[in-house]
Enzyme design. Structure first.
Site, PDB file in Angstrom:
ATOM      1  N   GLY A  14       0.785  -1.234   0.000  1.00  0.00           N
ATOM      2  CA  GLY A  14       0.000   0.000   0.000  1.00  0.00           C
ATOM      3  C   GLY A  14       0.812   1.277   0.000  1.00  0.00           C
ATOM      4  O   GLY A  14       0.276   2.350   0.276  1.00  0.00           O
ATOM      5  N   CYS A  36     -17.690   1.867 -26.571  1.00  0.00           N
ATOM      6  CA  CYS A  36     -18.971   2.566 -26.650  1.00  0.00           C
ATOM      7  C   CYS A  36     -19.556   2.711 -25.249  1.00  0.00           C
ATOM      8  O   CYS A  36     -20.607   2.152 -24.946  1.00  0.00           O
ATOM      9  CB  CYS A  36     -19.927   1.800 -27.534  1.00  0.00           C
ATOM     10  SG  CYS A  36     -19.216   1.442 -29.123  1.00  0.00           S
TER      11      CYS A  36
HETATM   12  C1  LIG Z   1      -2.992  -5.811  -2.935  1.00  0.00           C
HETATM   13  C2  LIG Z   1      -2.227  -6.273  -1.770  1.00  0.00           C
HETATM   14  C3  LIG Z   1      -0.892  -5.892  -1.598  1.00  0.00           C
HETATM   15  C4  LIG Z   1      -0.194  -4.920  -2.513  1.00  0.00           C
HETATM   16  O1  LIG Z   1      -0.759  -3.660  -2.398  1.00  0.00           O
HETATM   17  P1  LIG Z   1      -0.112  -2.408  -3.181  1.00  0.00           P
HETATM   18  O2  LIG Z   1      -1.060  -1.296  -2.913  1.00  0.00           O
HETATM   19  O3  LIG Z   1      -0.063  -2.784  -4.623  1.00  0.00           O
HETATM   20  O4  LIG Z   1       1.240  -2.178  -2.623  1.00  0.00           O
HETATM   21  C5  LIG Z   1      -0.204  -6.422  -0.530  1.00  0.00           C
HETATM   22  N1  LIG Z   1      -0.791  -7.285   0.333  1.00  0.00           N
HETATM   23  C6  LIG Z   1      -2.075  -7.655   0.199  1.00  0.00           C
HETATM   24  C7  LIG Z   1      -2.668  -8.597   1.178  1.00  0.00           C
HETATM   25  C8  LIG Z   1      -2.842  -7.165  -0.849  1.00  0.00           C
HETATM   26  O5  LIG Z   1      -4.122  -7.532  -0.953  1.00  0.00           O
END
Ligand SMILES: *Cc1c(COP(=O)(O)O)cnc(C)c1O
Length: 376
Positions: free
Chosen positions: A206, A319
């Site tokens: 994240g 479309c």
């Molecule tokens: C999607 C996800 C990630 C990666 O998230 P990013 O925002 O792409 O860094 C890591 N761990 C889990 C459990 C996820 O679902």
């Protein structure tokens, strides 16, 4: 892969000893991408049986953590049977299922319980997607975790190594460091209360990616420093699993302007392809950054459709009014039919999240650019 190896090497170098780096394959599971990052990551995070099989084949021998809500019985059997490195268990039933599989097969399996801890997230601005402490299908509330810990205490083949929590997305390094600190404090207390030896804590991915500022990068050095402050002798290994912040910057979507039109005072550039190739901007509600590559030849007798000195909305061939790659963005210079647009930051959650069969247009073609030294 142009620049990707160097980028992930720098990310890895910014993380201190005691912190492991996994790449979340769902951001971009292209086999070339997996191979490019493999040398610099400890392992990969996958969230389906399909990703599990694909990653094992593309980068054999690398540790894999398997997570995701709603694993099927056969996905769990495959994970246990083929000795997944870590299984992220997301529910009480899944805990029962894994225990039953370990008993039935005589296999051991190393698990992390995915937690939905009641911690406050700092600085949750509009870009941040809050996932902690609220109602969510991901992970387990503390009282459910307590029951799972009890259950696993009587299952020698299921080794509970710690906890996992992916709580927020779009946070900067200071906020994310603070989340990790609060998570660790909460996890330590939870483990002590439940008699669990906390060997590992996966603090998720994240890390912020700012599509409005393509040259900006998440400050991995600052985040690494914050995590370093949490590593202690005899304490748990910390693990991070970014996806977007690893892969986003090293993919480009290149396409041609088919037409330029004006409607009720607004300029539209219609490009070959669209959001069925690059769904990222509609999925997130942003304008995908792009540059115009002027192409001067115009072999036709009629006037060349063009726009300049006004904002442009770039749309695709679908479309549906939702097929927008960038809405009302200022452009320096002209955009003309026949010019080429190069969309940046198309390396994560792009082609692989797109509704590729909608309207049966041609798929894009893929080219892997060589970086310094001719490596692809
Ligand atoms: C999607 C996800 C990630 C990666 O998230 P990013 O925002 O792409 O860094 C890591 N761990 C889990 C459990 C996820 O679902």
């Amino acid at each position: 892969m142009f620049g990707l190896r160097e980028h992930v090497a720098a990310v890895a170098a910014a993380l201190p000893p005691g912190v492991e780096l996994y790449y979340a394959a769902k951001a971009n599971p292209d086999a070339e991408v997996l191979r490019a990052v493999a040398a610099h990551v400890h392992g990969f995070e996958v969230a389906s049986g399909g990703e599990f099989a694909h990653v094992r084949e593309a980068v054999p021998g690398k540790p894999i953590a398997f997570g995701g809500p709603g694993k099927t019985p056969s996905e769990l059997a495959e994970a246990v049977g083929s000795k997944v490195h870590r299984l992220h268990v997301e529910s009480e039933q899944e805990t029962h299922r894994v225990a039953a599989l370990a008993r039935a097969t005589g296999r051991t399996v190393d698990v992390l319980l995915r937690a939905n801890p009641p911690i406050e997230l700092p600085g949750t601005g509009p870009a941040a997607l809050t996932m902690g402490g609220l109602a969510t299908p991901f992970g387990m509330d503390p009282e459910v975790l307590d029951r799972c810990a009890k259950l696993l205490a009587d299952e020698p083949r299921v080794r509970l190594r710690g906890l996992h929590a992916h709580l927020a997305s779009g946070l900067g390094p200071d906020d994310l460091g603070e989340v990790a600190a609060r998570l660790l404090a909460w996890a330590d207390a939870w483990a002590a209360r439940n008699g669990v030896d906390l060997r590992e804590l996966n603090v998720g991915g994240g890390m912020a990616v700012d599509y409005a500022t393509p040259e900006a990068r998440f400050d991995w050095a600052a985040y690494g420093k914050a995590l370093g402050g949490l590593v202690r002798p005899g304490g748990p290994v910390l693990r991070v699993e970014p996806g977007r912040a690893v892969a986003a910057y090293h993919g480009w979507y290149v396409t041609d302007v088919l037409d330029v039109k004006h409607s009720r005072g607004q300029a539209f550039a219609v490009v070959r392809g669209g959001t069925h190739h690059l769904r990222t901007p509609v999925a997130r509600g942003h304008a995908q950054p792009f540059a115009v590559l002027a192409r001067d030849s115009w072999p036709y007798a009629w006037p060349r459709p063009s726009t300049s000195g006004e904002p442009v909305t770039v749309v695709g061939q679908l479309c549906t009014p939702k097929d927008v790659l960038a809405a009302r963005v200022p452009v320096t210079g002209a955009v003309r039919a026949g010019d080429r647009l190069v969309f940046a930051m198309a390396g994560a959650y792009a082609w692989n999240i797109s509704h590729r069969d909608f309207l049966m247009h041609e798929p894009p073609t893929f080219h892997y650019l060589a970086g310094a030294g001719g490596r692809t």
